[in-house]
Structure formats: C-alpha cells, structure tokens
Scaffold this motif. Sequence first.
Motif, short mmCIF file in Angstrom:
data_model
loop_
_atom_site.label_atom_id
_atom_site.label_comp_id
_atom_site.label_asym_id
_atom_site.label_seq_id
_atom_site.Cartn_x
_atom_site.Cartn_y
_atom_site.Cartn_z
N ARG B 80 0.83 -1.20 0.00
CA ARG B 80 0.00 0.00 0.00
C ARG B 80 0.88 1.27 0.00
O ARG B 80 0.58 2.25 -0.69
CB ARG B 80 -0.90 -0.03 1.24
N ASP B 81 1.98 1.22 0.79
CA ASP B 81 2.90 2.37 0.83
C ASP B 81 3.47 2.67 -0.56
O ASP B 81 3.57 3.84 -0.96
CB ASP B 81 4.05 2.09 1.80
N LEU B 82 3.83 1.62 -1.29
CA LEU B 82 4.43 1.85 -2.62
C LEU B 82 3.39 2.45 -3.57
O LEU B 82 3.72 3.30 -4.41
CB LEU B 82 5.02 0.55 -3.18
N ASP B 83 2.14 2.04 -3.43
CA ASP B 83 1.07 2.67 -4.23
C ASP B 83 1.00 4.16 -3.94
O ASP B 83 0.88 4.99 -4.84
CB ASP B 83 -0.29 2.04 -3.90
N ARG B 84 1.08 4.50 -2.66
CA ARG B 84 0.97 5.91 -2.29
C ARG B 84 2.19 6.70 -2.79
O ARG B 84 2.07 7.85 -3.19
CB ARG B 84 0.85 6.05 -0.76
N LEU B 85 3.37 6.07 -2.74
CA LEU B 85 4.57 6.75 -3.27
C LEU B 85 4.42 7.01 -4.77
O LEU B 85 4.85 8.05 -5.27
CB LEU B 85 5.83 5.90 -3.02
N ALA B 86 3.83 6.05 -5.47
CA ALA B 86 3.61 6.22 -6.91
C ALA B 86 2.69 7.42 -7.17
O ALA B 86 2.99 8.29 -7.98
CB ALA B 86 3.02 4.95 -7.50
N GLU B 87 1.57 7.46 -6.44
CA GLU B 87 0.65 8.61 -6.53
C GLU B 87 1.38 9.93 -6.31
O GLU B 87 1.16 10.91 -7.00
CB GLU B 87 -0.42 8.54 -5.43
N ALA B 88 2.24 9.92 -5.27
CA ALA B 88 2.89 11.18 -4.88
C ALA B 88 4.04 11.54 -5.81
O ALA B 88 4.52 12.67 -5.80
CB ALA B 88 3.40 11.08 -3.44
N GLY B 89 4.52 10.58 -6.59
CA GLY B 89 5.58 10.87 -7.55
C GLY B 89 7.01 10.68 -7.04
O GLY B 89 7.95 11.12 -7.69
N ALA B 90 7.16 10.01 -5.89
CA ALA B 90 8.51 9.73 -5.40
C ALA B 90 9.18 8.75 -6.36
O ALA B 90 8.55 7.79 -6.81
CB ALA B 90 8.47 9.16 -3.99
N GLN B 91 10.46 8.98 -6.65
CA GLN B 91 11.13 8.15 -7.64
C GLN B 91 11.82 6.92 -7.06
O GLN B 91 12.11 5.97 -7.78
CB GLN B 91 12.19 8.98 -8.40
N LEU B 92 12.13 6.96 -5.76
CA LEU B 92 12.94 5.89 -5.19
C LEU B 92 12.46 5.58 -3.78
O LEU B 92 12.26 6.49 -2.97
CB LEU B 92 14.41 6.33 -5.17
N ALA B 93 12.24 4.30 -3.50
CA ALA B 93 11.90 3.86 -2.14
C ALA B 93 13.06 3.02 -1.61
O ALA B 93 13.51 2.10 -2.29
CB ALA B 93 10.62 3.03 -2.15
N PHE B 94 13.53 3.38 -0.43
CA PHE B 94 14.62 2.62 0.20
C PHE B 94 14.00 1.87 1.36
O PHE B 94 13.50 2.48 2.30
CB PHE B 94 15.71 3.59 0.66
#
Lengths: 283, 283
Positions: B80-94
């Motif tokens: 779910r967090d990665l979905d939200r990062l995609a919405e927000a436009g973050a390019q990289l998740a560590f």
Amino acid sequence: MSRPLVVDSVAALRAQIRDWRRDGVSLAMVPTMGALHDGHISLIRIALEKADRCVVSIFVNPTQFAPSEDLDKYPRQLGRDLDRLAEAGAQLAFTPGVAQMYPAGFATKISVGGPAAGLESDFRPTFFDGVATVVAKLFLQASPDCAVFGEKDYQQLCVVRQLCSDLDLPVDIIGAPTIRDAHGLAMSSRNAYLGETELAVARQLNAILRRTAAALAAGADEGSATAEASRALVEAGFEQVDYVAARESLTLAPWRRDRDGRLLAAAWLGKTRLIDNVEVPSA
Amino acid sequence: MSRPLVVDSVAALRAQIRDWRRDGVSLAMVPTMGALHDGHISLIRIALEKADRCVVSIFVNPTQFAPSEDLDKYPRQLGRDLDRLAEAGAQLAFTPGVAQMYPAGFATKISVGGPAAGLESDFRPTFFDGVATVVAKLFLQASPDCAVFGEKDYQQLCVVRQLCSDLDLPVDIIGAPTIRDAHGLAMSSRNAYLGETELAVARQLNAILRRTAAALAAGADEGSATAEASRALVEAGFEQVDYVAARESLTLAPWRRDRDGRLLAAAWLGKTRLIDNVEVPSA
C-alpha cells in the motif's frame, strides 16, 4: 617544496575541496593534533600514495581530554608543523579553532562500543566519544575518499573503522605502521615531555612487548605472560602500568590463539602516559 | 503514475543516486517508518518542489522504540505504501531490513542534547538517540541535498536540525506544516490504533492546544495556562497527560514571550500515545 594552503573555516575547506573535485582528483585525509613528527609524515606519505591530494587537519580536540589531562600543555607549534607539511607534500592544512568545531550550543556526541570498550576506555572513559565525534565531523567537513591513521594508536584505529562502518561514512580507513626511533620507541608528540632518564626507560617498552608477544605466540599462558610484562615494565622504571593485554586484532575482543592478535599496553613515566602495541601472530 | 524504484541495500541505493548525480540532478529525502498517510504525502510533495528527485526511506527503526513500546504492532503495509509513493511521484523507495541497517556487531550511538532534552525525552529517554543515529545513517547512505520532516514531530525536527548542524552533515532540513483531518486531528500512523470513541476524544487535542496558545499569546500565565490545558485534556477523555509545555520555537529552551514559541503536548488514549504542537506567536 611548496607550502600547503592553510584554511581555518569549514566553508573555505569545502570550497577548496569542491574545486579539486571538479577536476576529478581523489582526496586523502590525515587527522592530527599537530606537533607533527616522523610518524605523522609517514601517514602523509601513505595518503599521497593513495590519493591525488592530502588534507591534514591540525586540531587539538578538547573533547578527547579529561579535565585532569594535558590539554593545556599539549605541544602547539603551527609554524613548524606547516614547514613539515610542506616537506611531506601535503597540499592543504585545515586548522580550525575550537569555536569553529564546537560553536555555542553544540550538543551532539557519538559513542562507539565494541572495540572502544576496555583498554584505554578503562582509564580514559570519555576519550573515544571525543575522538569519534571529532573524526565524524572532520570526515563530514572534508569528505575524503580515504583517511590514514597510525597503528600506534591501535585501539583508536579500530574505533574509527567501527565508526565508519556503523554510520555508513564512505571513507576508506587505512592503518599505517608505527614509526619508531632506533631503540624501538614509538614516535609520539608526548615523547617531548620526557627527560633523558625517562627516555631511556621509555625505550624499553617496545622490547618488552615484543618479547611478550613472542612468548604468547610460542604458547605461553596469557595471564602469566601479561603479568610478567607488567612486572618487567615496573622493573624497567615505569611508575604505573595501566594495562598490558592481548586482544583479537580486528575487533579487540578477547584474544584467541587461532586468530591474529594484538598486544597493547599503556604505562606511566612521571606525568607522561605512553602507549604502544605489537602484533601477536596466530598459531 | 509510475511506481518508484525499490531498493533494499545501501549499495543499490548509492548506485542509483550516483547515476542521478552524474546527470546533475538534486535529491531530497523523506525518512519515514512507512504506514504512509496524507501527512507523508505532503512531505513528498514539498520534497519534489525543492529537488529533482525524491527518495523515501521506509524503515521501522527498532532503536527508537523502548522495550515497552509498540515496535511489534507498528503498522507495516509496504504494498500500500508503494502505491501511495507512486501517486505522490517519489522516484525511489529505500526499504532496508534491520540487518542492513544494524549488522551484527553494530556498536555506535549518536546522542543529541540541547533540543532533545525534556518533553519526549522525559518519557522516552532513548528515543532521540535512536532517531539521531538512524537519520545520520540514512543521510550518509543517500547523501541528499535536503530532507523534509513534519512539524507534527516538532521536537524531532529540532533535534535533526541540531544533529546536522553539530556534525556538519550537509543536508538542508525543511520543516513541513502538519496535515490534519477536518476536525484538526494531526495525521499519524498511530491514529490507526484508535477506535471510534477514542477518535472523537483525539480530535479535541488540537483545539485545546490552539486555545491555550491563544491564551499565552494574550498574556496568560504560563504555568496556569498549561495546567488548565492538562485538565481540559483529561476532561475531554485523555487518560494521562505526559506534558503540555511552552518552549522557545528554535532551541526548545524555556519559553520567552518576546520570541516565537511552540506549545507541545503528549497524552494517552488507552494504549495509544498522541502528540501535537502549535505555534505561540511572540508578543
């Protein structure tokens, strides 16, 4: 032989290093407290083999001295130090004042466990906090690719390695062999405190350690051998022995015969505290 | 809407960032413990206004939880967090694991004084050591130009600023306004613990703080106003009030009417501890 550039602010340090980085040069750092001797010069030589440029910091770091220690009388001789840096070929000297390193309101401390436990910490309990904090700051100020530390301060070398590994500080830590006089005495800024008679005693420290390490490598009992070394130091003229101890060479965990070891000692001559260490080869 | 690149090792993180740096892009970081809500999304939006790329770390940091605290039940929802990062436009998740951040033998701790003293530290004495150490590591792993922290965790924001200033960490710390629901409740991952009745109580926290801050700004006595706020929280249904305190807004030193202030509070609803804070304008 050209004099190094001397900067005393983090801003000027970073500006110079940024210029160098733009040209693609690599950078080594040698942190010192000044009073430079042949030991430091050997660190700079190694630094210049590893990198294009060498920055030497000269900062007598108050946070690694206890109130009872020799902060005030620690030798300070910047002019002479800069001459030695010129001879050695260091390109940049960073000579911050205390207010530059610890401005009003400074409130952060880095504590390292692991290799910092015991040995020096039993006698100088806040020493490695001071070292770790100032080394982290220096690395973050200069962002060197590598840094050279002498094996003379062997526990410090292990603590700095642990610090960089734990905090993901991207600095390659290089240990450099101890430089000694013809009698085996390790070069140290604190040797300047020794009178003629004390110097003769000090020169026996390394021989006693080498003899003890050889006995350990040959199978001697650890407790007996280190106790015998302490007695020999007192007989030689040392007034107090803080410790003589064998440790595993990388982690400073208890010594094991099947791993490379290190025999470390600290002892007092009058008001001067000397340290030294030697290798104990694995069986 | 493209999914962010996800990396779980420092090596992969640095490789991606090195690639970006080669292209001259700037980088902002948003450290989180996951369970992303609108508050986090607002931090990412600000990050992307400040820099070309945004890396979001998702790491439930065990060292900032006391043994009695909610480490095990802290919400974890990476998909779910990665979905939200995609919405927000973050390019990289560590998304490092605990062994990546704290390998066997890890032994280093960063302690910040100054703004870390009191308030949260009176109730969570090891919390800011854990925060300071993990934030320093994250910054050294990712080397961002700036990082965004929410004002919701106001004392943490002050501690991170002090950390970077003291250790010469070259990261610009940006404080972001707290995101609230329509009733003034600050967004928090821990709101997920609240039942219906508790939620109604929680929604009164901010109103009580705003009322108290207005009274202080209008000249009310500090001790009486904060004691009155504590009473009001208990009357509203909070079971325990850890603190309601006014402080100087930058240093968290004792409040002075002639400087910008901050009113901070922590209180319990069942097993859930909520914090909030509001501005106290200077006289």
